[in-house]
Design a protein around this motif. Sequence first.
Motif, PDB file in Angstrom:
ATOM      1  N   THR A  51      -1.571  12.605  -0.388  1.00  0.00           N
ATOM      2  CA  THR A  51      -2.634  11.986  -0.895  1.00  0.00           C
ATOM      3  C   THR A  51      -2.475  10.454  -1.337  1.00  0.00           C
ATOM      4  O   THR A  51      -3.328   9.537  -0.942  1.00  0.00           O
ATOM      5  CB  THR A  51      -3.428  12.783  -1.869  1.00  0.00           C
ATOM      6  N   SER A  60      -5.858   0.640   0.720  1.00  0.00           N
ATOM      7  CA  SER A  60      -5.891   0.065  -0.362  1.00  0.00           C
ATOM      8  C   SER A  60      -5.906  -1.520   0.205  1.00  0.00           C
ATOM      9  O   SER A  60      -4.653  -1.591   0.424  1.00  0.00           O
ATOM     10  CB  SER A  60      -5.240   0.436  -1.470  1.00  0.00           C
ATOM     11  N   GLN A  82      -4.101   6.949   0.254  1.00  0.00           N
ATOM     12  CA  GLN A  82      -4.922   6.166  -0.322  1.00  0.00           C
ATOM     13  C   GLN A  82      -4.176   4.825  -0.416  1.00  0.00           C
ATOM     14  O   GLN A  82      -4.807   3.549  -0.271  1.00  0.00           O
ATOM     15  CB  GLN A  82      -4.917   6.688  -1.882  1.00  0.00           C
TER      16      GLN A  82
END
Length: 157
Positions: free
Chosen positions: A14, A22, A18
């Motif tokens: 996870t 980003s 992310q």
Amino acid sequence: MDFDGTYHLNATPTEVWQALNSEDILARSIPGCDRVEKQEDGSFAASVILRIGPIKARFHGTVRIEEISPLQQYLLEGEGKGGVAGFARGEARLDLLPEDAGTRLTYHVQARIGGKIAQLGSRMLQSTVQKLSDTFFQNLTAALEQETTDIATEAQT
């Protein structure tokens, strides 16, 4: 040209997912990057300055994310142009697998290169791509560690 690699990251799938989505972390991770902007269509526009052998150039490009399987894999399709230095087009399949309190990230890249950089020879290009990949993942690891430290510091205050 085809390239493959595997990296172990000390972050959960996870957290890695992310980070790979980003703008801030990508900008800190991509070698020579001076700009990453997420576009309205979900793609990213970027600008990097790279030295490939004797050639130094600013490349402007875009990356689209396709075939998304959240937290597991996706396909990146990109293109960068460096003026007279040349261009690069390609796609990279990234797979994330949980492993030993972290994530194993594997990738397979298919690239097409043209212009002056294509004249440098496959050995130099492969060496440069490997170095850029290693630097990207070292930077990504450092950015993930910094994010974790920042979150822990905020939680203590």
